[in-house]
Design a protein around this motif. Structure first.
Motif, PDB file in Angstrom:
ATOM      1  N   GLN A 191       0.588  -1.135   0.015  1.00 13.21           N
ATOM      2  CA  GLN A 191      -0.107  -0.138  -0.009  1.00 13.21           C
ATOM      3  C   GLN A 191       1.016   1.170   0.085  1.00 13.21           C
ATOM      4  N   HIS A 192       2.244   1.185  -0.281  1.00 13.11           N
ATOM      5  CA  HIS A 192       3.019   2.280  -0.466  1.00 13.11           C
ATOM      6  C   HIS A 192       3.835   2.497  -1.522  1.00 13.11           C
ATOM      7  N   GLN A 193       4.046   1.329  -2.173  1.00 15.92           N
ATOM      8  CA  GLN A 193       4.888   1.191  -3.580  1.00 15.92           C
ATOM      9  C   GLN A 193       3.909   0.403  -4.528  1.00 15.92           C
ATOM     10  N   ILE A 194       4.143   0.578  -5.871  1.00 20.14           N
ATOM     11  CA  ILE A 194       3.713   0.039  -7.009  1.00 20.14           C
ATOM     12  C   ILE A 194       4.826  -1.077  -7.142  1.00 20.14           C
ATOM     13  N   ASP A 195       4.204  -2.275  -6.391  1.00 18.31           N
ATOM     14  CA  ASP A 195       5.294  -3.247  -6.340  1.00 18.31           C
ATOM     15  C   ASP A 195       4.863  -4.764  -6.433  1.00 18.31           C
TER      16      ASP A 195
END
Length: 115
Positions: free
Chosen positions: A17-21
């Protein structure tokens, strides 16, 4: 874009929910963001069954994903194959893999500014 326009909805495949990972085929949850001139705002999460099944894709699951994301303008993902990219784009959803492992909100705002 006029200020009275509806925000664009975009989906993000993310594990944290923090990076496009996350790879598109491995996502079982998509974070949905609203984008407009004021920036990017988290709107909701949408759960799906992940598409990739050990080297091949399940077509039924991909169709469910397309319906789940039908109101989104774009899908941000760390990676996506050519087949799923083509299917998304045929459904009017731009597949964006230009920001792998980037922070979500700054990446979305950069993309929005370049539209």
């Amino acid at each position: 874009m006029p200020t009275d326009a509806q925000p664009l909805l975009v989906a993000v495949s993310t594990k944290d929910q923090h990076q496009i990972d996350q790879h598109f085929g491995h996502a079982d949850v998509f974070a949905i963001y609203a984008l407009d001139d004021a920036g990017a705002r988290f709107a909701e999460t949408r759960e799906v069954a992940h598409y990739c099944q050990g080297g091949y894709g399940d077509e039924d699951k991909r169709e469910v994903i397309l319906r789940t994301l039908a109101d989104c303008t774009a899908l941000f993902t760390a990676r996506i194959g050519d087949g799923p990219r083509s299917r998304l784009e045929a459904a009017g959803i731009q597949a964006v893999d230009d920001y792998p492992y980037g922070a979500i909100e700054p990446s979305l705002c950069d993309w929005f500014a370049k539209r």
